[in-house]
Design a protein around this motif. Structure first.
Motif, PDB file in Angstrom:
ATOM      1  N   ASP A  87       0.847  -1.187   0.000  1.00 55.86           N
ATOM      2  CA  ASP A  87       0.000   0.000   0.000  1.00 55.86           C
ATOM      3  C   ASP A  87       0.886   1.243   0.000  1.00 55.86           C
ATOM      4  O   ASP A  87       2.108   1.161   0.188  1.00 55.86           O
ATOM      5  CB  ASP A  87      -0.980  -0.013   1.180  1.00 55.86           C
ATOM      6  N   SER A 112       1.523   3.547   1.958  1.00 53.14           N
ATOM      7  CA  SER A 112       2.290   3.951   3.142  1.00 53.14           C
ATOM      8  C   SER A 112       3.735   3.481   3.049  1.00 53.14           C
ATOM      9  O   SER A 112       4.556   3.838   3.900  1.00 53.14           O
ATOM     10  CB  SER A 112       1.649   3.399   4.415  1.00 53.14           C
ATOM     11  N   LEU A 154      -3.863   4.489  -0.720  1.00 57.16           N
ATOM     12  CA  LEU A 154      -4.871   4.864   0.257  1.00 57.16           C
ATOM     13  C   LEU A 154      -5.446   6.212  -0.150  1.00 57.16           C
ATOM     14  O   LEU A 154      -5.015   6.812  -1.145  1.00 57.16           O
ATOM     15  CB  LEU A 154      -4.281   4.941   1.666  1.00 57.16           C
ATOM     16  N   SER A 213      -9.008  12.793   7.696  1.00 60.22           N
ATOM     17  CA  SER A 213      -9.012  11.354   7.940  1.00 60.22           C
ATOM     18  C   SER A 213      -8.424  10.633   6.733  1.00 60.22           C
ATOM     19  O   SER A 213      -8.108  11.252   5.710  1.00 60.22           O
ATOM     20  CB  SER A 213     -10.430  10.850   8.213  1.00 60.22           C
ATOM     21  N   THR A 214      -8.291   9.342   6.862  1.00 57.79           N
ATOM     22  CA  THR A 214      -7.780   8.529   5.764  1.00 57.79           C
ATOM     23  C   THR A 214      -8.733   7.360   5.520  1.00 57.79           C
ATOM     24  O   THR A 214      -9.527   6.999   6.387  1.00 57.79           O
ATOM     25  CB  THR A 214      -6.375   7.979   6.074  1.00 57.79           C
ATOM     26  N   CYS A 251      -8.763   3.327   3.703  1.00 55.48           N
ATOM     27  CA  CYS A 251      -7.930   2.257   3.150  1.00 55.48           C
ATOM     28  C   CYS A 251      -8.431   1.829   1.778  1.00 55.48           C
ATOM     29  O   CYS A 251      -9.573   2.107   1.402  1.00 55.48           O
ATOM     30  CB  CYS A 251      -7.897   1.069   4.099  1.00 55.48           C
ATOM     31  N   SER A 285      -1.885  -3.232  10.968  1.00 61.30           N
ATOM     32  CA  SER A 285      -3.322  -3.462  11.105  1.00 61.30           C
ATOM     33  C   SER A 285      -3.908  -2.722  12.296  1.00 61.30           C
ATOM     34  O   SER A 285      -5.132  -2.590  12.409  1.00 61.30           O
ATOM     35  CB  SER A 285      -3.595  -4.965  11.248  1.00 61.30           C
ATOM     36  N   SER A 306      -4.799   0.910  10.548  1.00 59.56           N
ATOM     37  CA  SER A 306      -5.610   1.005   9.338  1.00 59.56           C
ATOM     38  C   SER A 306      -6.298  -0.328   9.067  1.00 59.56           C
ATOM     39  O   SER A 306      -5.833  -1.386   9.517  1.00 59.56           O
ATOM     40  CB  SER A 306      -4.707   1.383   8.152  1.00 59.56           C
ATOM     41  N   THR A 325      -6.315  -1.554   6.153  1.00 60.49           N
ATOM     42  CA  THR A 325      -5.714  -1.984   4.896  1.00 60.49           C
ATOM     43  C   THR A 325      -5.346  -3.466   4.909  1.00 60.49           C
ATOM     44  O   THR A 325      -5.568  -4.182   3.924  1.00 60.49           O
ATOM     45  CB  THR A 325      -4.473  -1.131   4.586  1.00 60.49           C
ATOM     46  N   LEU A 352      -0.022   9.435   2.440  1.00 60.39           N
ATOM     47  CA  LEU A 352      -0.476   8.852   3.696  1.00 60.39           C
ATOM     48  C   LEU A 352       0.487   9.156   4.831  1.00 60.39           C
ATOM     49  O   LEU A 352       0.079   9.584   5.922  1.00 60.39           O
ATOM     50  CB  LEU A 352      -0.668   7.345   3.525  1.00 60.39           C
ATOM     51  N   TYR A 410       0.347  11.835   8.440  1.00 55.61           N
ATOM     52  CA  TYR A 410       0.693  11.579   9.839  1.00 55.61           C
ATOM     53  C   TYR A 410       1.925  12.359  10.296  1.00 55.61           C
ATOM     54  O   TYR A 410       1.970  12.866  11.412  1.00 55.61           O
ATOM     55  CB  TYR A 410       0.936  10.078  10.043  1.00 55.61           C
TER      56      TYR A 410
END
Length: 279
Positions: free
Chosen positions: A8, A10, A30, A62-63, A65, A88, A91, A93, A265, A269
């Motif tokens: 992904d 990230s 994402l 916000s995000t 997945c 996990s 997210s 994802t 992503l 953060y």
């Protein structure tokens, strides 16, 4: 036999970062939601614009997945797939990737798909992806690759430092007063991850020099760094990443330190000038 490596967004890698005649590398994006606007974390996303829009938005962002279908499409294109996801605990994802795997195996039961929870983000994913490439190109079979990567994941650590707390304040995770005090004093928060993949605030330091020394002290105390490979992701802070690299090379017997830029992503953060290390 054809191979896929899927991660992904990230991971902070671009699809073009992995060049190999033996495998295909794909990054599943994402999404970042700022107000009523949705940003897809793909190669077209402007990080400076994303940061400006987050700063201008008065409400929390916000995000989201990827969907299981996003992973299904990526998994269908090869006989063997290694997929690495963000923790996990941070997210959904990983769960989406597992569902995508199950969907593919229902239709194509002979395919082999390994989904690995990195228990981290950014450089941790990048290191696992790079190790997967090495193992595949060395001719290891599917089970050998999966076992080696799970063992490697357990040996990795993540650390990061923040100097901008706007998102934490907007999301209600930090009081505006505490955020303003930390910013006014030039305090950097230094954090790492628990073995379960949750965020743990490990230290605070004032000023760049003390921050970078605190990070190398954290690295030294968390694992044996002799011969370790390190990846630093920076959010619009190449100068800081270069200084941290030099501090790591001066303080620790690591093998190498690579620097990459945060994608959307991780920029969400880390915020501007944030630094994230996988090692």
């Amino acid at each position: 036999m054809t191979w896929n490596i899927v991660a992904d967004s990230s991971c902070d890698l671009k699809a073009s970062d992995i060049q190999s005649q033996q495998l295909h590398f794909e990054v599943v994006p994402l999404k970042i939601i700022i107000g009523e606007d949705e940003y897809i974390d793909d190669g077209n996303l402007s990080i400076p614009q994303l940061l400006r829009d987050m700063d201008a938005c008065k409400t929390g962002s916000s995000t989201a997945c990827p969907s299981p279908e996003d992973f299904k499409r990526a998994f269908e294109t090869a006989d063997c797939t290694i997929c690495v996801t963000i923790s996990s605990q941070l997210s959904g994802t990983y769960n989406a990737a597992v569902l995508g795997r199950d969907m593919v195996l229902e239709e194509y039961p002979d395919k082999q798909i390994c989904v690995i929870d990195s228990k981290g983000a950014s450089g941790m994913l990048a290191l696992i992806v790079l190790r997967a490439q090495q193992l595949i190109e060395a001719g290891k079979d599917f089970e050998e690759v999966c076992a080696a990567l799970r063992e490697y994941q357990a040996s990795l650590r993540i650390a990061f430092t923040l100097s901008n707390f706007g998102n934490l304040i907007k999301a209600g995770r930090m009081s505006p007063f505490i955020g303003s005090v930390l910013t006014g004093l030039g305090i950097h928060v230094i954090a790492d991850a628990t073995p379960q993949g949750t965020i743990h605030v490990a230290d605070k330091a004032r000023g760049e020099v003390k921050t970078y020394r605190a990070i190398t002290a954290l690295m030294r105390s968390s694992k044996e760094c002799d011969g370790a490979e390190v990846v630093i992701s920076h959010c619009e802070n190449l100068e800081g990443a270069m200084k941290l690299k030099q501090q790591i090379l001066a303080d620790l017997p690591v093998k190498q330190v690579d620097i990459i830029s945060c994608r959307g992503l991780t920029s969400f953060y880390a915020m501007k000038k944030g630094l994230i290390l996988g090692y």
